[in-house]
Design a protein around this motif. Sequence first.
Motif, short mmCIF file in Angstrom:
data_model
loop_
_atom_site.label_atom_id
_atom_site.label_comp_id
_atom_site.label_asym_id
_atom_site.label_seq_id
_atom_site.Cartn_x
_atom_site.Cartn_y
_atom_site.Cartn_z
N VAL A 107 0.04 1.15 8.86
CA VAL A 107 1.14 0.18 8.97
C VAL A 107 1.06 -0.85 7.84
N MET A 108 -0.15 -1.35 7.58
CA MET A 108 -0.32 -2.31 6.49
C MET A 108 0.05 -1.68 5.15
N ASN A 109 -0.29 -0.41 4.99
CA ASN A 109 0.04 0.28 3.75
C ASN A 109 1.56 0.46 3.60
N TYR A 110 2.26 0.65 4.71
CA TYR A 110 3.73 0.76 4.64
C TYR A 110 4.37 -0.60 4.33
N LEU A 111 3.78 -1.68 4.84
CA LEU A 111 4.36 -3.01 4.67
C LEU A 111 4.06 -3.63 3.31
N ILE A 112 2.86 -3.39 2.80
CA ILE A 112 2.44 -3.99 1.53
C ILE A 112 2.31 -2.85 0.51
N PRO A 113 3.05 -2.89 -0.57
CA PRO A 113 3.09 -1.74 -1.49
C PRO A 113 1.83 -1.56 -2.33
N MET A 114 1.76 -0.43 -3.01
CA MET A 114 0.74 -0.06 -3.99
C MET A 114 -0.67 -0.03 -3.40
N ARG A 115 -0.81 0.47 -2.19
CA ARG A 115 -2.10 0.65 -1.52
C ARG A 115 -2.84 -0.66 -1.25
N VAL A 116 -2.21 -1.79 -1.53
CA VAL A 116 -2.85 -3.07 -1.24
C VAL A 116 -3.00 -3.24 0.26
N GLY A 117 -2.05 -2.71 1.03
CA GLY A 117 -2.15 -2.78 2.48
C GLY A 117 -3.38 -2.07 3.00
N SER A 118 -3.73 -0.94 2.40
CA SER A 118 -4.93 -0.23 2.81
C SER A 118 -6.19 -0.99 2.41
N VAL A 119 -6.18 -1.55 1.21
CA VAL A 119 -7.35 -2.27 0.72
C VAL A 119 -7.64 -3.48 1.61
N ILE A 120 -6.60 -4.16 2.02
CA ILE A 120 -6.76 -5.34 2.87
C ILE A 120 -6.86 -4.94 4.35
#
Length: 134
Positions: free
Chosen positions: A49-62
């Motif tokens: 979900v974070m990866n969908y909301l925040i682009p460029m894999r930043v959602g996954s990193v965070i």
Amino acid sequence: MIITYLLTAIFANVMVAVLKSFRYMNILAVVDKKISFFSSFIIVCVTFVMNYLIPMRVGSVIGNPIAAKLKEEISLKKSSIIFIFEQVFDASWQILVIILAFVFFNKRFSDIDFIYTLSILVTVFFIISYFIMK
């Protein structure tokens, strides 16, 4: 026809989440932190979900380290290292599948059968990698 594609996409996303949950659970077991499949599934889904909301894999990193910290009290350093290992693992199997695709299917690269065959290869690779890591 559209319903078939929609159901296939939902099934594929759920299977990816389940397989990533098993992988995350087993990686944590190797570093001496045992968690349940349900906790692992929640962490993976929050990361998606974070990866969908925040682009460029930043959602996954965070999202991954924070979700692991909030759900299972896993240190940010440990969960960040696990996240980096997962990204390297993901990239390595994707490169392997692309090489295999060019070697075995180079004449039919745009054929729809190729996509189904490639998806089966990817699924088999995930299952084999799960048992290797176990």
